[in-house]
Design a protein around this motif. Structure first.
Motif, short mmCIF file in Angstrom:
data_model
loop_
_atom_site.label_atom_id
_atom_site.label_comp_id
_atom_site.label_asym_id
_atom_site.label_seq_id
_atom_site.Cartn_x
_atom_site.Cartn_y
_atom_site.Cartn_z
N SER A 127 47.55 40.76 66.03
CA SER A 127 47.10 40.82 67.43
C SER A 127 45.61 40.59 67.41
O SER A 127 45.00 40.51 66.34
N ASN A 128 45.01 40.48 68.59
CA ASN A 128 43.59 40.15 68.62
C ASN A 128 42.77 41.16 67.84
O ASN A 128 42.78 42.35 68.12
N GLY A 129 42.06 40.67 66.83
CA GLY A 129 41.20 41.51 66.03
C GLY A 129 41.89 42.17 64.85
O GLY A 129 41.21 42.77 64.00
N LEU A 130 43.22 42.10 64.78
CA LEU A 130 43.97 42.76 63.70
C LEU A 130 44.54 41.71 62.76
O LEU A 130 45.41 40.92 63.13
N GLN A 131 44.04 41.70 61.55
CA GLN A 131 44.45 40.73 60.54
C GLN A 131 45.18 41.45 59.41
O GLN A 131 44.71 42.48 58.90
N ALA A 132 46.34 40.93 59.02
CA ALA A 132 47.11 41.53 57.92
C ALA A 132 47.13 40.57 56.74
O ALA A 132 47.09 39.35 56.90
N ARG A 133 47.20 41.13 55.55
CA ARG A 133 47.26 40.32 54.33
C ARG A 133 48.13 41.02 53.31
O ARG A 133 48.20 42.25 53.25
N ILE A 134 48.79 40.24 52.48
CA ILE A 134 49.58 40.78 51.38
C ILE A 134 49.55 39.78 50.24
O ILE A 134 49.57 38.56 50.46
N LYS A 135 49.49 40.30 49.02
CA LYS A 135 49.38 39.42 47.86
C LYS A 135 50.13 40.05 46.69
O LYS A 135 50.00 41.25 46.41
N GLY A 136 50.92 39.26 46.02
CA GLY A 136 51.58 39.67 44.79
C GLY A 136 50.98 38.94 43.61
O GLY A 136 50.69 37.74 43.70
N SER A 137 50.79 39.64 42.50
CA SER A 137 50.12 39.03 41.36
C SER A 137 50.76 39.52 40.06
O SER A 137 51.06 40.71 39.90
N TYR A 138 50.95 38.59 39.16
CA TYR A 138 51.40 38.94 37.81
C TYR A 138 50.42 38.30 36.83
O TYR A 138 50.13 37.10 36.92
N ALA A 139 49.89 39.12 35.91
CA ALA A 139 48.86 38.60 35.00
C ALA A 139 49.03 39.18 33.60
O ALA A 139 49.52 40.30 33.42
N ARG A 140 48.61 38.39 32.66
CA ARG A 140 48.49 38.83 31.27
C ARG A 140 47.00 38.76 30.93
O ARG A 140 46.41 37.68 30.93
N ASN A 141 46.40 39.92 30.66
CA ASN A 141 44.96 40.02 30.45
C ASN A 141 44.65 40.27 28.98
O ASN A 141 45.26 41.14 28.33
N THR A 142 43.69 39.50 28.47
CA THR A 142 43.35 39.54 27.05
C THR A 142 41.86 39.79 26.86
O THR A 142 41.03 39.13 27.51
N ASN A 143 41.54 40.73 26.00
CA ASN A 143 40.14 41.02 25.68
C ASN A 143 39.53 39.84 24.90
O ASN A 143 40.20 39.18 24.11
#
Length: 814
Positions: free
Chosen positions: A561-577
């Motif tokens: 609605s006016n002024g109301l913004q929604a967001r959604i995000k899915g993430s899959y990651a493999r993190n390495t030092n």
């Protein structure tokens, strides 16, 4: 039935004859034969009228009948003419200079100019006049003209005359546009404007950027033109504290239809105060402002301009005065580009007792429909209240003819061939290949952004290309591909990302990315790629720390609605030092040495975290109170808000699914507002945020809550930021509170110092605060100056009451 249709036909024919519209036109000159520009012409006792153009030529569409036509402008006696209109009629008029006399005014004993008593009465009535009209509607015509009157032949090897379509002397109209709209207003600050017609020279498919609200200047407000030509605005000559800023001189008094009008010169008390110069006209007894002709000069703090002149004429409506026309003229000189122009607005058909439908004021301040630019020349001939000048007629004709050529396939093909040539300079700065017919674009990132150095990768390259497909009406999708290779660690990564913007009116998009890359351990970033490379190679200081991420992301955002913004995000990651593999530098400094890639163990390459998989879901809501916007055929455009923005975010680390190792829940809330007006004291901004890990059963460093720290001489120019907080050491997996405040005085103090005044410096002061389990009550304070995109500040940092750091910080706003 046949007789009914015959009768209806006769009735309509008779009605149309009785309502026959004709044109009253002519020229307006003074007694010397010089044209008088922008004279108001209206039918007596109505709000139906028009304005003359800059050459003193006018036209007024009017129904046949007998009328009293009033010709009125500042500095001349109003002229009334009784005319009988039976067809197109031409009337040329000559206006006599207004005669003002001081004979009817008694000079008080203390020698004070009589103007001061008039001004005091006007100030007493200021709030009453400000609030006496609760709501109104009006038809508004706006014309904007911007001209170059001189320009360099080339800039950055580009032909200026060709780009801006001006003559060989650098002269010509660069913007000409007209619009008509229906304007609605309701106190205290609700507006809604619907554009009826639009015309832009040389762009038949474009829509005018004219806005009636941009020409709204109410001298009953204490401060005028805030955030338009100056961030702190200008003092009205009848504001509550006007006597501290102005001197006044009564130039005379005249009588117009039994009404006594005082002509008063306004004079700045101090040369460089943010105030006007010029003339105002105030009516005796009611103390209404009935005319104003004022101007601003460069030393008042106006940005980019040399002078700005505002001429506003008022029309008596019921028991008050409403603007009949406003003319804003300007000129300036920026790096050799000398320009001038004007915007004129004509108001007519006022209704001071409108009955607005429900939800009329819904945040939409301007609505532009697709059909507004489809009006033909006949429409404009019948509805343009201010005649075009000869120069403007030529500009329309020439540019409309040129547009036909410029939109032809042959022309676009030739432009495409020329613009798509790639030279050595283009390889360094980046280049774009455009395909006009298919609306495709290939953008190659510049070479200087593709070469970098850090102690993890050594020298590295990361060329990238972005493909964009324009789908029309601001809908498009883009695909970006990047590869990255470190010559020291021999690591090759690559990723692809895409965004599809499918509903610009809802700010809706779908994003996707996948691949691998080298990323900063702080997800807000630490230093720019260039900054870290420079510090590493020349100063043996490797501030930024990195890790490798292999990932796939999918997200979407949409306005609910006016002024109301929604967001959604899915993430899959493999993190390495990662660890350092290079110690190369151009300078070997005795007191400096590279630190490890683990910020917590600078003298040894200890792994900060094990290789792990992370499946996360992030959802958020962003709400702007009182959000206003403009609806154009190609999308919805939010306007800067006068109220706070609230952002609520929830991030969930999901354990066990797809071998994910993380298990946490983070909730955060942030409240912010940018550029809150403080009148002549400038403006301030703030950001306050708090968050808590409701669950932190298994969380690794890259997924912690990070902050925008700074370890170097250079800092970020915008909030939220810390000047001295370490980039990495105080990230948290617990709860936190942070706050940032900054005030910009916009030259309030430096404008009073002769040398500093010429530099147009803006004073800034600010403070930041952070509290979390391992960093309690950390505070920073700073002060400094900024000019355009550059700033310098000196600050102090405290842990509780103990000072832990201080020094200069520089920033630039690129």
């Amino acid at each position: 039935m046949k007789h009914i249709f015959i009768g209806l036909f006769l009735f309509l024919n008779i009605f149309s004859s009785s309502a026959q519209q004709s044109t009253l036109s002519g020229s307006i000159k003074d007694t010397d034969g010089t044209a008088i520009p922008f004279v108001s012409i209206y039918i007596e006792n109505t709000t139906i009228g028009t304005s003359a153009n800059v050459d003193g030529i006018y036209t007024l569409k009017i129904q046949n009948g007998t009328y009293t036509i009033v010709y009125k402008t500042i500095g001349y006696k109003a002229l009334e003419k009784n005319v009988k209109i039976t067809g197109d009629t031409s009337i040329d008029v000559i206006l006599q200079p207004e005669s003002y006399t001081l004979a009817a005014v008694n000079i008080v004993g203390n020698g004070e100019d009589p103007a001061y008593e008039v001004i005091r009465q006007a100030i007493k009535k200021r709030k009453e006049h400000l609030n006496e009209v609760n709501a109104f509607t009006a038809d508004v015509y706006v014309k904007g003209v911007q001209k170059l009157v001189g320009a360099p032949k080339k800039l950055f090897r580009k032909n200026i005359q060709r780009i801006l379509d001006v003559d060989t002397n650098g002269k010509g109209i660069i913007y000409l546009s007209e619009s008509t709209s229906r304007f609605s207003y309701q106190r205290p600050n609700l507006i809604h404007e619907e554009m009826v017609s639009s015309k832009v020279a040389g762009h038949n498919s474009a829509f005018s950027f004219n806005k009636a609200s941009d020409l709204t200047i109410n001298f009953y407000d204490n401060i005028l033109l805030e955030n338009k030509f100056s961030s702190r605005g200008f003092v009205s000559p009848i504001s509550d504290n006007a006597l501290r800023y102005y001197r006044y001189k009564l130039l005379g008094t005249s009588t117009d239809n039994g009404e006594t009008i005082h002509k008063i010169q306004i004079i700045p008390r101090r040369e460089n105060d943010p105030v006007f110069r010029g003339l105002i006209y105030i009516k005796e007894d009611s103390w209404h402002l009935v005319n104003a002709n004022v101007f601003l000069t460069k030393n008042t703090g106006i940005n980019l301009l040399d002078t700005l002149n505002i001429s506003q004429q008022f029309l008596k409506t019921d028991e008050t005065y409403m603007p009949s026309s406003i003319n804003v003229q300007f000129n300036g000189d920026v790096i050799g580009f000398k320009f001038e122009g004007y915007y004129v607005g004509v108001y007519s058909n006022y209704n001071l007792q409108p009955n607005f439908p429900k939800k009329h004021f819904n945040g939409e301040v301007l609505k532009i429909n697709k059909a507004v630019n489809e009006k033909d020349s006949l429409f404009w001939l019948n509805n343009r209240p201010i005649p075009l000048t000869t120069e403007e007629q030529r500009d329309y004709k020439r540019k409309d003819s040129i547009e036909v050529v410029k939109t032809s396939k042959h022309y676009l093909d030739s432009v495409e061939r020329e613009s798509n040539k790639i030279g050595a300079f283009g390889l360094i700065t980046g280049f774009t290949i455009k395909k006009y017919e298919t609306r495709r674009r290939y953008q190659f990132e510049p070479l200087y952004k593709s070469i970098l150095y850090n102690t993890v990768e050594g020298f590295a390259i990361k060329p990238a290309i972005t493909y964009t497909k324009d789908l029309g009406e601001r809908r498009f999708y883009d695909i970006r591909a990047e590869v990255r290779y470190g010559f020291s660690n021999k690591l090759l990564t690559g990723n692809i990302s895409s965004n599809y913007y499918y509903r610009p009116d809802k700010r809706a998009n779908i994003s996707f990315s996948a691949g691998s890359g080298i990323y900063d351990l702080n997800n807000y970033g630490s230093m720019s790629q260039f900054g870290n490379s420079t510090n590493s190679l020349f100063f043996e200081t490797n501030f930024s720390k990195f890790y490798k991420k292999e990932f796939i992301n999918l997200g979407t955002t949409r306005e609910l609605s006016n002024g109301l913004q929604a967001r959604i995000k899915g993430s899959y990651a493999r993190n390495t030092n990662l660890k350092n593999t290079s110690t190369f530098k151009f300078r070997d400094l005795e007191d400096e040495h590279f630190t490890s890639n683990n910020p917590f163990t600078p003298d040894s390459e200890t792994p900060l975290f094990p290789t792990y998989e992370a499946l996360t879901i992030t959802a958020g809501l962003n709400y702007t109170f009182g959000q206003t916007y403009i609806t154009r055929p190609n999308g919805k455009f939010y306007q800067p808000s006068r109220y706070p923005v609230i952002d609520l975010t929830y991030r969930k680390g999901i354990k066990g699914v797809l071998s994910s190792d993380v298990d946490y829940d983070l909730v955060s809330l942030e409240v912010s507002q940018n550029k809150i007006s403080a009148g002549l004291w400038g403006y301030f901004s703030f950001i306050v945020g708090a968050g808590k890990f409701l669950n932190s059963s298994q969380i690794y460093y890259p997924d912690a809550k990070h902050f925008t720290g700074n370890n170097s001489l250079f800092s970020l120019p915008e909030l939220p930021k810390f000047l001295f907080l370490d980039f990495y050491l105080f990230s948290t997996d617990k709860e936190y509170v942070e706050a940032h405040f900054e005030h910009n005085f916009s030259g309030f103090f430096t404008n009073k110092v002769p040398f500093l005044r010429k530099l147009k410096l803006e004073e800034i002061v600010g403070a930041s605060y952070l509290s979390q389990p391992i960093k309690r009550n950390y505070t920073e304070f700073y002060f400094g100056f900024q000019r355009l995109i550059f700033r310098a500040a000196y600050g102090f940092a405290y842990d509780g009451s103990k000072r832990v750091n201080h020094g200069f910080r520089l920033s630039y706003g690129f």
